[in-house]
Design a protein around this motif. Structure first.
Motif, mmCIF file in Angstrom:
data_model
loop_
_atom_site.group_PDB
_atom_site.id
_atom_site.type_symbol
_atom_site.label_atom_id
_atom_site.label_comp_id
_atom_site.label_asym_id
_atom_site.label_seq_id
_atom_site.Cartn_x
_atom_site.Cartn_y
_atom_site.Cartn_z
ATOM 1 N N ARG A 257 11.742 11.799 9.995
ATOM 2 C CA ARG A 257 10.632 11.686 9.055
ATOM 3 C C ARG A 257 9.820 12.977 8.986
ATOM 4 O O ARG A 257 9.002 13.144 8.089
ATOM 5 N N GLU A 669 -0.470 -0.725 -0.666
ATOM 6 C CA GLU A 669 -1.107 0.078 0.366
ATOM 7 C C GLU A 669 -0.047 0.721 1.237
ATOM 8 O O GLU A 669 1.119 0.335 1.216
ATOM 9 N N GLY A 671 1.327 4.580 3.309
ATOM 10 C CA GLY A 671 1.705 5.943 2.957
ATOM 11 C C GLY A 671 0.612 6.941 3.268
ATOM 12 O O GLY A 671 -0.418 6.619 3.866
ATOM 13 N N SER A 672 0.838 8.185 2.864
ATOM 14 C CA SER A 672 -0.107 9.280 3.082
ATOM 15 C C SER A 672 -0.471 9.903 1.744
ATOM 16 O O SER A 672 0.261 9.765 0.763
ATOM 17 N N MET A 673 -1.607 10.599 1.719
ATOM 18 C CA MET A 673 -2.028 11.265 0.498
ATOM 19 C C MET A 673 -0.936 12.211 0.026
ATOM 20 O O MET A 673 -0.585 13.158 0.708
ATOM 21 N N THR A 675 1.211 15.119 -1.836
ATOM 22 C CA THR A 675 1.020 16.462 -2.371
ATOM 23 C C THR A 675 1.608 16.519 -3.780
ATOM 24 O O THR A 675 2.374 15.635 -4.181
ATOM 25 N N ARG A 730 1.746 5.567 -5.338
ATOM 26 C CA ARG A 730 2.083 4.895 -4.085
ATOM 27 C C ARG A 730 3.488 5.277 -3.636
ATOM 28 O O ARG A 730 3.760 5.436 -2.441
ATOM 29 N N ALA A 733 3.244 8.518 -2.036
ATOM 30 C CA ALA A 733 2.598 8.373 -0.728
ATOM 31 C C ALA A 733 3.606 7.921 0.329
ATOM 32 O O ALA A 733 3.567 8.381 1.485
ATOM 33 N N GLN A 736 5.793 10.856 1.115
ATOM 34 C CA GLN A 736 5.028 11.804 1.917
ATOM 35 C C GLN A 736 5.021 11.390 3.391
ATOM 36 O O GLN A 736 5.159 12.223 4.291
ATOM 37 N N ALA A 737 4.845 10.086 3.628
ATOM 38 C CA ALA A 737 4.745 9.587 4.999
ATOM 39 C C ALA A 737 6.098 9.355 5.659
ATOM 40 O O ALA A 737 6.161 9.029 6.842
#
Length: 769
Positions: A257, A669, A671-673, A675, A730, A733, A736-737
């Protein structure tokens, strides 16, 4: 200043250090394989497979210490010279080559060579960057471009030692295949650690210290992802023997990851271009006239005739195979196409083509295309029933590659993209479902036959069938695939509802812009009732009786919340209020709004109506109110036809969790912010691809089956038919995560190109032979 002799001595010392690390680690890695075998034997599986795993674990224990002693003996021979001859670990030729004194190679040797090649690829998958750094340092010390073919530092040399000593210790190839996922995992980590420590030692000796030592993540060995029993294709994730780091769980999954991702695969377009660049550089050293971006003269008449003859021969061979029951009829479940036999035939045809070639460039092109398809045909995740159609693409691709050398230079050549798109789909399709397999196979068959039917159209035919295949996928998942059809229908309803809700909100805002409506009512209409009207329109049609009733409720609410200064008006409000509130609750209930939220909305509306009773709000002129009611009745006529500019995101619409059902999960809901790069990647994902999704305490394979307009919504479906719907932000996100990762580490053609490079690294002269 270090002399040349000092540098050579340092290189020899580095090799000894590497071999010593391997020697000291052999008992541990063999012990880890034994532990993995015991772990597999305890995991649930089909009765026959579970017995096989137990037998293999027992056989492995009996083969100790013969197998590890064989590995140690072969490695000790390299302590002085740093080389391991092909004859020492079992008389195996280098991967991809036959013994020069033999015209035919027995199946056992070919199978062992295939196992060795796959192990070498697994090592390179894990340790490619460490090996590249080490090779750069050794090249700097020894002042040469490449390592020797039999250099002990090369992954294929260690792989050949491991597989040949396995066979000489009475362990079978079938036992290897049963444990392949364990063997690949353990020996790949084993090689990576040895490369890492050798790089550390060379950095301490000040050899290319500007190349930083890469971080090395040590991990426990406690989990392996296993293929579902049921044959190739029944598991959408990486199958047994697939050396993909993305196919593992536990701490290994945590490592993957952290990988940089871009494009459509875990390794993105930069990686693909780097692989192609290295291929062209290697070819250029052997064949100076080869230039991947320079138009080449037309193929010689002799080569054209040889390609046509080879294509006809392959068609006859494989057509007789398919009509004989290996592919059609019994569906090849118990009689798959023999990969060794197919590879041997392809090798013989390659030699005939090379004899017909008139230039080094033609011979090099023939060799590279043959290596690419050799890798593709060895890909276990491609079911045998489909592999035969990939084999038939070799001659059409060769015909294009001879005339369009940018096939080797650009990742977006339509021939490459077609192979990658079909590969991404079939490496995960459910072979246990006859209807699904039949439909996909028939389309791939049609695609291949169209390509074969237009041999002189070059890339145009590949581009045409690529477009057709992508349209087929859209239709297939929407209408023909029983697993995905329901999910796609639900997702389309969600998109239609959300689109209408946005449009209704926009038009309501325009209508009420100049109307004195109490703020609480305004917000309710925009944020709640627009969605209720949209849901009703989707379910009953825009002109349905139920939809018109919801619009009248909006008009009644606006009127009820306007100023009531006379006793008659107040009495009318009181009379209308109970049925109005009842209809409001019914509408919110149908829209999936929770009871507590309904109570909250009703309380706010009661406050607005109370304000109207005390005449604290401005009055609406009767003619203005009449106009509003008329516009609400014909609201759809005001909606724009073009919805391309609409964006379905969390700032404009309600939380999509209201669309949850037993058959459709909406990701709201996690995940991460994201880019900007991740948002771009989310828009690039393609229908048909398989991914591993970590969501709601499940880590499972899912397939991307539908994308809405402008890819604002994306639907994935599990093999059991459960849909998982993402909004674009989402989805980004989760990418990203690392909660959503491609099941393929890289595309099929990039992987095949790397496999070709590995063989050409061993013997680059094969380009000219």
């Amino acid at each position: 200043m270090a002399t040349a002799a000092d540098s050579l001595a340092l290189a020899a010392q580095a090799r000894r250090s590497y071999v010593e690390r391997l020697l000291s680690g052999v008992p541990s890695v063999v012990h880890a394989v034994e532990d993995g075998a015991r772990l597999l034997a305890t995991q649930s599986a089909e009765h026959s497979l579970q017995y096989k795993r137990r037998d293999v674990a027992t056989d492995l224990r009996k083969a100790s210490p013969t197998w590890p002693n064989g590995i140690i003996s072969a490695l000790r021979g390299a302590l002085v010279s740093g080389m391991v001859s092909a004859s020492r670990p079992g008389d195996l030729p280098p991967p991809g080559r036959t013994n020069p004194g033999m015209s035919l190679v027995d199946d056992d040797t070919i199978e062992t060579e295939i196992l060795s090649s796959r192990l070498a690829l697994a090592m390179m998958d894990r340790a490619s960057w460490e090996f590249t750094d080490l090779r750069s340092r050794m090249s700097a010390l020894e002042k040469r471009d490449e390592l020797d073919t039999n250099d002990v530092l090369r992954p294929h040399v260690l792989a050949r030692i491991v597989t040949s000593t396995w066979r000489s210790s009475t362990l079978t190839q079938d036992a290897w295949r049963t444990l392949q996922v364990v063997l690949h995992e353990e020996f790949a980590h084993f090689a990576e650690e040895a490369y890492h420590e050798t790089n550390r030692w060379l950095i301490q000796q000040r050899v290319l210290p500007e190349i930083d030592l890469r971080p090395f993540i040590r991990r426990t060995r406690n989990s392996y992802v296993l293929p579902a029993s049921g044959g190739a294709g029944s598991s959408p994730g990486p199958a047994s023997g697939t050396p993909s780091s993305l196919g593992r769980l536990g701490t290994v999954g945590e490592e993957t990851r952290m990988m940089t991702r871009a494009g459509g695969f875990a390794r993105g377009s930069d990686h693909a271009e780097a692989v192609l660049g290295r291929l062209n550089k290697l070819i250029g050293r052997q064949v100076p006239d080869f230039a991947g971006t320079t138009p080449m003269p037309a193929a010689s008449a002799g080569l054209k005739a040889a390609i046509s003859e080879a294509q006809q021969g392959i068609q006859r061979r494989l057509s007789s195979t398919t009509s004989g029951g290996v592919v059609t009829g019994a569906r090849a479940a118990d009689e798959p196409v023999s990969t060794p036999a197919l590879l041997e035939e392809m090798h013989q045809r390659k030699q005939a083509l090379k004899k017909a070639a008139t230039t080094p460039v033609e011979r090099a092109t023939i060799e590279i295309v043959a290596l690419l398809f050799q890798s593709i045909l060895m890909e276990e995740r491609i079911p045998a029933v489909v592999r035969v159609w990939f084999a038939r693409l070799q001659m059409p691709v060769l015909r294009v590659a001879v005339s369009e050398p940018d096939f080797f230079a650009t990742v977006d050549h339509p021939a490459r993209r077609l192979i990658d798109r079909m590969g991404a789909c079939v490496m995960g399709f459910d072979a246990t479902s006859r209807a699904v397999a039949d439909t996909l196979e028939k389309e791939i068959k049609r695609v291949v036959q169209v390509v074969e039917a237009y041999p002189d159209t070059g890339r145009r035919v590949f581009q045409t069938v690529l477009t057709e295949f992508e349209k087929f996928l859209e239709h297939y998942f929407k209408n023909e695939n029983e697993t995905t059809r329901k999910g796609v229908s639900l997702a389309q309803q969600v998109e239609q509802r959300e689109t209408l809700a946005i449009q209704y909100t926009i038009e309501l805002r325009k209508m009420l812009n100049e109307v004195p409506v109490q703020e609480g009512v305004r917000e309710f209409l925009f944020h709640v009732w627009a969605d209720v009207m949209a849901m009703t329109a989707v379910k009953y049609s825009a002109q349905g009786v139920e939809t018109k009733a919801m619009k009248r409720v909006a008009a009644d609410l606006i009127w009820s919340a306007s100023a009531k200064v006379s006793r008659e008006e107040r009495a009318e409000v009181i009379r209308r209020l109970p049925p109005l509130l009842k209809t409001l609750r019914e509408g919110m209930d149908h829209a999936g709004i929770a009871t507590d939220k309904q109570d909250e909305h009703i309380q706010k509306l009661n406050n607005s109506l109370a304000a109207a009773f005390t005449a604290k709000t401005a009055a609406i002129a009767p003619e203005r109110l009449e106009e509003l009611m008329g516009r609400l009745e014909t609201l759809e006529e005001l909606l724009p036809d073009n919805t391309d500019d609409l964006e379905i995101d969390e700032s404009l619409v309600l939380d999509l969790s209201g669309h949850e059902s037993s058959e459709l999960e909406v990701v709201g809901e996690g995940g991460s912010m994201p880019t900007p790069a991740m948002l771009a990647w989310a828009r690039e994902l393609q229908v048909g691809g398989w991914y591993m999704l970590d969501y709601r305490n499940r880590n499972e394979a899912v397939q991307l089956v539908w994308q809405g307009m402008r890819r604002q919504l994306t639907l994935f479906v599990s093999p059991h038919g459960r849909g998982i719907l993402f909004q674009q932000n989402r989805l980004a996100a989760f990418l990203q995560a690392g909660l959503l990762v491609p099941a393929q580490d890289e595309s099929l053609t990039v992987r095949a190109t790397r496999s070709a490079l590995a063989k050409l690294d061993v013997d680059p002269t094969r380009l000219l032979n």
